[in-house]
Write a protein that holds these residues in place. Sequence first.
Motif, PDB file in Angstrom:
ATOM      1  N   ALA A   1      29.234  -6.644  77.731  1.00 15.59           N
ATOM      2  CA  ALA A   1      30.471  -6.700  76.987  1.00 15.59           C
ATOM      3  C   ALA A   1      30.199  -6.255  75.556  1.00 15.59           C
ATOM      4  O   ALA A   1      29.250  -6.700  74.949  1.00 15.59           O
ATOM      5  N   ALA A   2      31.022  -5.380  75.033  1.00 10.76           N
ATOM      6  CA  ALA A   2      30.884  -4.924  73.657  1.00 10.76           C
ATOM      7  C   ALA A   2      31.774  -5.785  72.772  1.00 10.76           C
ATOM      8  O   ALA A   2      32.878  -6.158  73.156  1.00 10.76           O
ATOM      9  N   PHE A   3      31.281  -6.111  71.597  1.00 12.73           N
ATOM     10  CA  PHE A   3      32.004  -6.975  70.666  1.00 12.73           C
ATOM     11  C   PHE A   3      31.892  -6.385  69.276  1.00 12.73           C
ATOM     12  O   PHE A   3      30.811  -5.990  68.853  1.00 12.73           O
ATOM     13  N   ASN A   4      33.014  -6.293  68.573  1.00 15.56           N
ATOM     14  CA  ASN A   4      33.037  -5.814  67.202  1.00 15.56           C
ATOM     15  C   ASN A   4      33.814  -6.793  66.344  1.00 15.56           C
ATOM     16  O   ASN A   4      34.782  -7.399  66.795  1.00 15.56           O
ATOM     17  N   VAL A   5      33.389  -6.928  65.104  1.00 14.96           N
ATOM     18  CA  VAL A   5      34.088  -7.804  64.164  1.00 14.96           C
ATOM     19  C   VAL A   5      34.191  -7.080  62.840  1.00 14.96           C
ATOM     20  O   VAL A   5      33.294  -6.355  62.439  1.00 14.96           O
ATOM     21  N   SER A   6      35.334  -7.240  62.186  1.00 17.83           N
ATOM     22  CA  SER A   6      35.501  -6.702  60.842  1.00 17.83           C
ATOM     23  C   SER A   6      36.055  -7.811  59.963  1.00 17.83           C
ATOM     24  O   SER A   6      36.770  -8.695  60.421  1.00 17.83           O
ATOM     25  N   LEU A   7      35.676  -7.765  58.707  1.00 14.16           N
ATOM     26  CA  LEU A   7      36.104  -8.762  57.738  1.00 14.16           C
ATOM     27  C   LEU A   7      37.054  -8.094  56.764  1.00 14.16           C
ATOM     28  O   LEU A   7      36.715  -7.095  56.138  1.00 14.16           O
ATOM     29  N   ASP A   8      38.259  -8.625  56.652  1.00 15.55           N
ATOM     30  CA  ASP A   8      39.281  -8.090  55.753  1.00 15.55           C
ATOM     31  C   ASP A   8      39.755  -9.245  54.882  1.00 15.55           C
ATOM     32  O   ASP A   8      40.557 -10.066  55.317  1.00 15.55           O
ATOM     33  N   GLY A   9      39.220  -9.333  53.665  1.00 14.65           N
ATOM     34  CA  GLY A   9      39.518 -10.482  52.817  1.00 14.65           C
ATOM     35  C   GLY A   9      38.906 -11.710  53.453  1.00 14.65           C
ATOM     36  O   GLY A   9      37.721 -11.767  53.708  1.00 14.65           O
ATOM     37  N   GLY A  10      39.702 -12.701  53.771  1.00 13.68           N
ATOM     38  CA  GLY A  10      39.211 -13.903  54.432  1.00 13.68           C
ATOM     39  C   GLY A  10      39.538 -13.926  55.909  1.00 13.68           C
ATOM     40  O   GLY A  10      39.471 -14.969  56.548  1.00 13.68           O
ATOM     41  N   THR A  11      39.899 -12.776  56.471  1.00  8.48           N
ATOM     42  CA  THR A  11      40.317 -12.708  57.868  1.00  8.48           C
ATOM     43  C   THR A  11      39.294 -11.950  58.709  1.00  8.48           C
ATOM     44  O   THR A  11      38.877 -10.856  58.340  1.00  8.48           O
ATOM     45  N   LEU A  12      38.893 -12.553  59.823  1.00  7.46           N
ATOM     46  CA  LEU A  12      38.017 -11.867  60.772  1.00  7.46           C
ATOM     47  C   LEU A  12      38.879 -11.264  61.870  1.00  7.46           C
ATOM     48  O   LEU A  12      39.748 -11.936  62.432  1.00  7.46           O
ATOM     49  N   LYS A  13      38.628 -10.008  62.166  1.00  9.82           N
ATOM     50  CA  LYS A  13      39.324  -9.332  63.253  1.00  9.82           C
ATOM     51  C   LYS A  13      38.308  -9.056  64.347  1.00  9.82           C
ATOM     52  O   LYS A  13      37.341  -8.335  64.138  1.00  9.82           O
ATOM     53  N   LEU A  14      38.518  -9.669  65.504  1.00  9.81           N
ATOM     54  CA  LEU A  14      37.613  -9.542  66.635  1.00  9.81           C
ATOM     55  C   LEU A  14      38.176  -8.545  67.632  1.00  9.81           C
ATOM     56  O   LEU A  14      39.377  -8.531  67.891  1.00  9.81           O
ATOM     57  N   LYS A  15      37.301  -7.713  68.209  1.00 10.48           N
ATOM     58  CA  LYS A  15      37.679  -6.785  69.271  1.00 10.48           C
ATOM     59  C   LYS A  15      36.548  -6.779  70.282  1.00 10.48           C
ATOM     60  O   LYS A  15      35.380  -6.826  69.910  1.00 10.48           O
ATOM     61  N   TRP A  16      36.873  -6.741  71.556  1.00  3.60           N
ATOM     62  CA  TRP A  16      35.848  -6.703  72.582  1.00  3.60           C
ATOM     63  C   TRP A  16      36.308  -5.835  73.731  1.00  3.60           C
ATOM     64  O   TRP A  16      37.475  -5.492  73.854  1.00  3.60           O
ATOM     65  N   LYS A  17      35.352  -5.467  74.572  1.00  6.31           N
ATOM     66  CA  LYS A  17      35.630  -4.722  75.787  1.00  6.31           C
ATOM     67  C   LYS A  17      35.237  -5.594  76.960  1.00  6.31           C
ATOM     68  O   LYS A  17      34.333  -6.419  76.862  1.00  6.31           O
TER      69      LYS A  17
END
Length: 102
Positions: A1-17
């Motif tokens: 499973a691929a997992f990506n995370v990005s940080l935008d200010g104080g918000t984490l955005k999670l994406k996975w396959k």
Amino acid sequence: AAFNVSLDGGTLKLKWKCKNPSGAQGTMYQVWRQIGAGEQTYRGGCGSKTFTDDTVPAGASTVTYHIQAVRSTAVGEWATFVVTFGTSGGTVVTEQPAKIAA
């Protein structure tokens, strides 16, 4: 499973396959979170392979996400993803192998 995370200010955005069986419909993803060595808490369910977490406390150094795919006829294995902040000035993601598919 691929997992990506990005940080935008104080918000984490999670994406996975994840690979669900051909023709699978109605898959939901259950998302749990653990701050450091604290308790796991249910963050919510989503019908897509993305999740936004805007409640990570300031100063948290490690956040662990547990994600599970669920359909009416099947439940997938838990996938565990560890997000560590502040390593080399960025966000580091360590993935423990798991299959999210349901």
